[in-house]
Scaffold this motif. Structure first.
Motif, PDB file in Angstrom:
ATOM      1  N   GLU A  65     -98.476 -56.520   3.036  1.00 16.48           N
ATOM      2  CA  GLU A  65     -99.648 -55.758   2.611  1.00 16.48           C
ATOM      3  C   GLU A  65    -100.629 -56.567   1.775  1.00 16.48           C
ATOM      4  O   GLU A  65    -101.840 -56.479   1.977  1.00 16.48           O
ATOM      5  CB  GLU A  65     -99.130 -54.563   1.797  1.00 16.48           C
ATOM      6  CG  GLU A  65    -100.127 -53.554   1.359  1.00 16.48           C
ATOM      7  CD  GLU A  65     -99.417 -52.353   0.752  1.00 16.48           C
ATOM      8  OE1 GLU A  65     -98.308 -52.008   1.232  1.00 16.48           O
ATOM      9  OE2 GLU A  65     -99.946 -51.754  -0.191  1.00 16.48           O
ATOM     10  N   LEU A  78     -92.438 -50.260  -3.496  1.00 16.69           N
ATOM     11  CA  LEU A  78     -92.973 -51.471  -2.861  1.00 16.69           C
ATOM     12  C   LEU A  78     -92.788 -51.445  -1.353  1.00 16.69           C
ATOM     13  O   LEU A  78     -93.653 -51.868  -0.614  1.00 16.69           O
ATOM     14  CB  LEU A  78     -92.246 -52.707  -3.398  1.00 16.69           C
ATOM     15  CG  LEU A  78     -92.849 -53.451  -4.563  1.00 16.69           C
ATOM     16  CD1 LEU A  78     -91.974 -54.629  -4.928  1.00 16.69           C
ATOM     17  CD2 LEU A  78     -94.263 -53.937  -4.284  1.00 16.69           C
ATOM     18  N   PHE A  79     -91.613 -50.969  -0.940  1.00 14.11           N
ATOM     19  CA  PHE A  79     -91.257 -51.145   0.465  1.00 14.11           C
ATOM     20  C   PHE A  79     -91.194 -49.786   1.159  1.00 14.11           C
ATOM     21  O   PHE A  79     -90.155 -49.362   1.652  1.00 14.11           O
ATOM     22  CB  PHE A  79     -89.932 -51.914   0.562  1.00 14.11           C
ATOM     23  CG  PHE A  79     -89.930 -53.149  -0.308  1.00 14.11           C
ATOM     24  CD1 PHE A  79     -90.838 -54.174  -0.078  1.00 14.11           C
ATOM     25  CD2 PHE A  79     -89.056 -53.278  -1.369  1.00 14.11           C
ATOM     26  CE1 PHE A  79     -90.859 -55.301  -0.888  1.00 14.11           C
ATOM     27  CE2 PHE A  79     -89.061 -54.402  -2.181  1.00 14.11           C
ATOM     28  CZ  PHE A  79     -89.965 -55.419  -1.954  1.00 14.11           C
ATOM     29  N   GLN A  80     -92.330 -49.109   1.160  1.00 13.49           N
ATOM     30  CA  GLN A  80     -92.410 -47.808   1.798  1.00 13.49           C
ATOM     31  C   GLN A  80     -92.205 -47.960   3.307  1.00 13.49           C
ATOM     32  O   GLN A  80     -92.855 -48.779   3.935  1.00 13.49           O
ATOM     33  CB  GLN A  80     -93.787 -47.176   1.554  1.00 13.49           C
ATOM     34  CG  GLN A  80     -94.193 -47.074   0.103  1.00 13.49           C
ATOM     35  CD  GLN A  80     -94.943 -48.294  -0.386  1.00 13.49           C
ATOM     36  OE1 GLN A  80     -94.688 -49.416   0.062  1.00 13.49           O
ATOM     37  NE2 GLN A  80     -95.856 -48.096  -1.304  1.00 13.49           N
ATOM     38  N   ASP A 117     -93.084 -45.913   5.526  1.00 12.61           N
ATOM     39  CA  ASP A 117     -94.145 -45.252   6.312  1.00 12.61           C
ATOM     40  C   ASP A 117     -95.488 -45.972   6.210  1.00 12.61           C
ATOM     41  O   ASP A 117     -96.547 -45.361   6.312  1.00 12.61           O
ATOM     42  CB  ASP A 117     -94.276 -43.774   5.888  1.00 12.61           C
ATOM     43  CG  ASP A 117     -94.320 -43.607   4.365  1.00 12.61           C
ATOM     44  OD1 ASP A 117     -94.445 -44.628   3.659  1.00 12.61           O
ATOM     45  OD2 ASP A 117     -94.231 -42.460   3.898  1.00 12.61           O
ATOM     46  N   LYS A 118     -95.461 -47.298   6.012  1.00 11.75           N
ATOM     47  CA  LYS A 118     -96.702 -48.059   6.046  1.00 11.75           C
ATOM     48  C   LYS A 118     -97.226 -48.142   7.485  1.00 11.75           C
ATOM     49  O   LYS A 118     -96.458 -47.956   8.438  1.00 11.75           O
ATOM     50  CB  LYS A 118     -96.451 -49.473   5.527  1.00 11.75           C
ATOM     51  CG  LYS A 118     -96.172 -49.552   4.039  1.00 11.75           C
ATOM     52  CD  LYS A 118     -95.935 -50.990   3.637  1.00 11.75           C
ATOM     53  CE  LYS A 118     -95.607 -51.105   2.152  1.00 11.75           C
ATOM     54  NZ  LYS A 118     -95.275 -52.490   1.777  1.00 11.75           N
ATOM     55  N   GLN A 119     -98.495 -48.509   7.605  1.00 12.21           N
ATOM     56  CA  GLN A 119     -99.068 -48.516   8.946  1.00 12.21           C
ATOM     57  C   GLN A 119     -98.731 -49.756   9.746  1.00 12.21           C
ATOM     58  O   GLN A 119     -99.008 -49.828  10.916  1.00 12.21           O
ATOM     59  CB  GLN A 119    -100.592 -48.306   8.880  1.00 12.21           C
ATOM     60  CG  GLN A 119    -101.439 -49.565   8.728  1.00 12.21           C
ATOM     61  CD  GLN A 119    -101.708 -49.933   7.290  1.00 12.21           C
ATOM     62  OE1 GLN A 119    -100.849 -49.798   6.421  1.00 12.21           O
ATOM     63  NE2 GLN A 119    -102.916 -50.415   7.029  1.00 12.21           N
ATOM     64  N   TYR A 120     -98.127 -50.772   9.086  1.00 11.91           N
ATOM     65  CA  TYR A 120     -97.787 -51.990   9.825  1.00 11.91           C
ATOM     66  C   TYR A 120     -96.276 -52.139   9.927  1.00 11.91           C
ATOM     67  O   TYR A 120     -95.524 -51.380   9.323  1.00 11.91           O
ATOM     68  CB  TYR A 120     -98.425 -53.214   9.155  1.00 11.91           C
ATOM     69  CG  TYR A 120     -97.964 -53.462   7.731  1.00 11.91           C
ATOM     70  CD1 TYR A 120     -98.693 -52.994   6.636  1.00 11.91           C
ATOM     71  CD2 TYR A 120     -96.801 -54.172   7.466  1.00 11.91           C
ATOM     72  CE1 TYR A 120     -98.271 -53.230   5.334  1.00 11.91           C
ATOM     73  CE2 TYR A 120     -96.372 -54.413   6.162  1.00 11.91           C
ATOM     74  CZ  TYR A 120     -97.106 -53.932   5.108  1.00 11.91           C
ATOM     75  OH  TYR A 120     -96.679 -54.156   3.829  1.00 11.91           O
ATOM     76  N   ASP A 121     -95.856 -53.120  10.700  1.00  9.67           N
ATOM     77  CA  ASP A 121     -94.438 -53.372  10.909  1.00  9.67           C
ATOM     78  C   ASP A 121     -93.826 -53.913   9.618  1.00  9.67           C
ATOM     79  O   ASP A 121     -94.006 -55.071   9.266  1.00  9.67           O
ATOM     80  CB  ASP A 121     -94.305 -54.392  12.049  1.00  9.67           C
ATOM     81  CG  ASP A 121     -92.867 -54.781  12.319  1.00  9.67           C
ATOM     82  OD1 ASP A 121     -91.970 -54.297  11.601  1.00  9.67           O
ATOM     83  OD2 ASP A 121     -92.637 -55.568  13.255  1.00  9.67           O
TER      84      ASP A 121
END
Lengths: 604, 604
Positions: free
Chosen positions: B234, B445-447, B449-453
């Motif tokens: 990110e 930090l490590f959600q 459900d982020k939009q990237y891989d």
């Protein structure tokens, strides 16, 4: 091949230095539209070695024929021929002359072949291309700095991993056997910044570490130019003393008498916290160093459930086991309920009190915890990685009341104090225990018979061997701002978060995650799109709300306008965690953020 | 107090921006003799925001009235008055006008007071002073770079700690409450470099990390300007991908099929080695992560007696205990006698094979050790912190034969490959075990459900949380040199050490510490002053010889001409350890070193 070819490939000829017009062309491929803005230096200036006259100006240099091969003679091309042109013929003549001379003199010490290179230092004649190249890089960097503070610049230009890996407009991340020209290296530098994230942008609120301090930046540039190592006074005399004085100052601010104690800068708060656990263990059970954890009884560590996960990492890494780390329940603002510390059937050894929790910015009651630690003879560590900076503010330092009773403190100037990454200190109240814990007395580094007072060597305190110079930028910022400058910065950030809090606490569409005024700059809230506001409380509403923050965040990143973090916590669905540590941020940026959340989230 | 005074001190007025002639004087206190070498930019240029026209030139700037206070209005002086002069009066007039306007509009979002600041960014009007300041710093740095490669410059200007602490010619290391002017900050930068050690100097041979690679330096400057953190894609998309690709390339070079596996850059070889021990433990006894070392049987680690002390540090820190680290005896060149690995009465878990020992530069026989590891199901780690670089050379990589059988490898590009400090990689053959060992899945930090891989986020592999960007300089150097450029560098350094070895091996007054050609660039020798040469072997001769290297070293440092390390080892008295990793060094520098040793040591 004239004494070079230890490789099997076919060399060809390339020569620039004697044909200088080749090396510094007027035409400038990728750079050609640039307007020349530095006065051309005469070649006479170039030969002058004095301090005053030595300034180089950027000229229009053609970097496409320049390579960074150090002492590697530049006419040697591995594995390919280059046709010899008119200018080369002249060089070939000189080359042959020198080879004959070389054969005649057999003087191996004169690497005459370097005569032909026009390459970066340490190559002969490398000074001018080196200066030109560095000035070109600085131009890219200062341009980046300028734009970072310009609100019309995007915070980021988002791309997915696969897009960047496929190569964006020729930005090729793959490494190859053959060198790239310096021109391509400059393009790579531009592209690297272009596709990165501007963490110094006034609207970047995504991490605890934000901002781009100009003095800190200058400090980092100097640090990398000095390129040395903190382990001995011998090779880092000034930096070692700066570290010593700065740590003492920090201990004074904590409130330890005369700033006595010990400490070290480490690669981040997690490692600083790990140091605290190791040091505590050494204090109470020094035999573990030699005999291992089986020599001690079952040791138990305590921390609040909202403390940083590095305490858990430390308990796993150091051999305690995460099950022997007891997470204490907290109230909504993560104050430890300190009565939970009393436990049966184990040896309680260590308590971590958090000063500024990562998500809520909450401060544990240090005095209450210190009382219990004293009663049960436990080590008290204060994790002030995030909140430690508040010690610099007369207005806010009361939030760490009792910190002087801690046995050790983590304090990351790279967070709230705006120092560039990385800069984290572990401070220990008792002298000697840090060295005792970590010393191995390596003979090749820490010779007792050096000519200086070897107590200044720091390497034996560390779990690292080599250690990056993290002190200089911090020291330089402290010089430039004064204690009072840090105080102003911290007060301003807390004022800004107060502004945000008062703005949204009663605003339609917002819901605060915890009651009351935040203690740090963390403002935690849900944004409720109109479609959710009137839904009855229940699983469906929770499910929908859980998806709001990630969606808004994704849209923010795709539009590149601003960045703020979100996460779930316990039974609470995803909410935004706004943090302010960037001195560039103003109220208008806070307003921009809420406007943007509303704009992007309105129709979710 | 015009809406500022949250502090109690007395403000006075200072104003520069509207009276620009004040801010940029021709007279330039400490800088006045300097010859201006940059073309003056017109103020029209300054206002132009386009990329092409935005270049700043250094002008003669008076930094003595400039302070780095960010958004802190520069007319506020804490605790002292400054007399108001003619020019100020004009400013005061404008100030009053704006205050009245402010009172009238009550628009809190416009910080009009910033109109008056002439301060660094993010202050309003901060662009010009920021650019001028940074260019001034760059001038200091490029001057330092230039002189570093100039053999007429000293390697260091030695002073004892107490001398530096007392203040050298006004160089005051103490931190204070009040800010210093930017002019003083520039002086501080110059002094810091002046009293430091030039680790890039062609005659600096003191550490395994030497040299000053220009591309690496540019990479570090960019890294600090980007000022981001490796933990998530990110906020470090480009750097995370560069790290991934570079680690894969390194694994390919090690010889793991398709470069498969895992790895991470860590803060130095000691931490990389610590990772290897942690990862091995997790592989064989994953329950230790949760239950601690008491859940496992007595675990034993092996390493050669001449291996790096970080293995011992790791065994202490991770809860094994140093007594459970078995030091295997070695021959003179520190080859492990691999039959010593077979031990009774414990669970042998881990063997460290050293590829390039710190003092002798010796390589353990990896194949032999790998056979034993397979037989006893032990983890094989290869500590190639120093020797790993030889993998880049077709001529020398055979010294690490068998490295592809290792479970993990430490490899420090900041040593033999000349990358600026810090740059160390831990590479692991099996995928998943590094994350398994260290992951704690911090929600903030490590959600997922982020939009990237999110598999690109690296933070959960590390024992750190925040992690410095160590990859970029290395990636950029690789781009600029190609694999083949690193090969050339390594071959050249080994050629140089061969030159030294052949020069002194039979030379009067020298005695080699071990028989035969060195495997790495480490050349270990005693210098015997004439007065010792004819003494009979015995304690007196040993005592005198033991003092020779420290004395010569002290004299070297005091004269500042060159630096080389020394140490005792086992029953061997102090000897010199010459190492070559600096691409700037030539045969003439080797000759200089021996001449210098003879000059300084002749009468001892």
């Amino acid at each position: 091949m004239f004494g070079i070819g230890s490789d099997d490939s076919n060399p060809s000829f390339e020569c620039s230095a004697p044909c200088n017009n080749l090396g510094f062309l007027q035409k400038n491929n990728n750079l050609e539209e640039k307007i020349s803005s530095f006065k051309e230096r005469s070649s006479k200036d170039l030969l002058d070695n004095s301090d005053r006259d030595s300034r180089f100006r950027r000229t229009e240099t053609d970097f496409s024929n320049l390579f960074a091969r150090g002492n590697w003679p530049s006419y040697v091309h591995y594995g390919k021929y280059r046709p010899i042109n008119q200018n080369d013929k002249h060089c070939v003549g000189i080359l042959i002359m020198f080879v004959l001379l070389n054969l005649k003199t057999k003087n191996e010490n004169i690497d005459m072949l370097q005569f032909f290179t026009l390459d970066l230092l340490p190559a002969k004649n490398g000074e001018e291309p080196t200066m030109q190249f560095l000035l070109e890089v600085v131009d890219i960097l200062t341009n980046y700095v300028r734009k970072t503070f310009d609100r019309s610049t995007k915070v980021l230009d988002f791309h997915h991993p696969h897009q960047l890996l496929e190569g964006m407009e020729g930005f090729n991340l793959e490494l190859s056997d053959q060198p790239e020209s310096l021109e391509q290296i400059l393009v790579d530098c531009r592209d690297t910044l272009k596709y990165g994230v501007r963490t110094g942008h006034p609207r970047f609120f995504n991490q605890l570490s934000t901002g781009l301090d100009i003095i800190g930046l200058a400090g980092e540039w100097l640090t990398s130019t000095a390129n040395t190592n903190m382990f001995t006074y011998e090779i880092a005399p000034v930096f070692v003393l700066m570290e010593q004085l700065t740590l003492k100052k920090m201990r004074e601010i904590i409130g330890w008498p005369d700033g006595e104690g010990d400490g070290i800068f480490s690669p981040g708060g997690a490692i600083s916290n790990m140091y605290s656990v190791m040091t505590a263990r050494y204090k109470f059970f020094p035999e573990v160093k030699t005999k291992g954890m089986t020599a001690a009884p079952r040791l138990v560590l305590f921390t609040s459930e909202h403390s940083h996960y590095s305490i858990k990492k430390a308990s796993a890494a150091l051999g305690f086991g995460t099950e022997n780390l007891i997470l204490l329940s907290t109230d909504e603002r993560t104050h430890i309920h300190s009565d939970g510390l009393c436990l049966q059937g184990c040896v309680p050894m260590f308590v971590n009190a958090t000063a500024g929790s990562t998500v809520y910015g909450a401060f544990d009651p240090i005095h209450e915890i210190a009382d219990i630690c004293e009663k049960y003879n436990m080590w008290l560590h204060v994790d002030g990685a995030w909140g430690g900076g508040l010690l610099m503010s007369r207005k806010h330092r009361h939030k760490l009341r009792g910190v002087e009773r801690a046995n050790s403190v983590t304090w990351n100037p790279h967070k709230m104090m705006g120092v560039p990454l990385q800069c984290s200190a572990i401070l220990v109240r008792e002298r000697g225990v840090l060295s005792g814990c970590n010393s191995m007395c390596a003979g090749y580094l820490f010779q007792p018979d050096k000519q200086y007072d070897v107590s200044y060597d720091t390497g034996d305190k560390a779990i690292q061997c080599g250690r990056h110079v993290d002190i200089f930028k911090f020291w330089l910022m402290w010089k430039a701002k004064g204690t009072i400058g840090f105080e102003h910065h911290i007060d301003k950030c807390l004022d800004l978060s107060h502004y945000l809090y008062t703005k949204i606490r009663d605003r339609e569409g917002y819901q605060m995650v915890f009651e009351g005024e935040p203690q740090h700059t963390n403002v935690c809230f849900w944004y409720l799109p109109p479609g959710i506001r009137d839904m009855p409380d229940g699983q469906e509403r929770r499910d929908r709300l859980h998806k709001v923050a990630p969606k808004i965040k994704a849209l923010m990143m795709e539009s590149g306008t601003t960045m703020v973090g979100y996460q779930p916590q316990g039974d609470k669905v995803n909410f935004f965690r706004m943090v302010i540590s960037n001195p560039a941020a103003t109220r208008s940026d806070i307003d921009f953020l809420t406007d943007e959340i509303e704009r992007l989230g309105h129709d979710l």
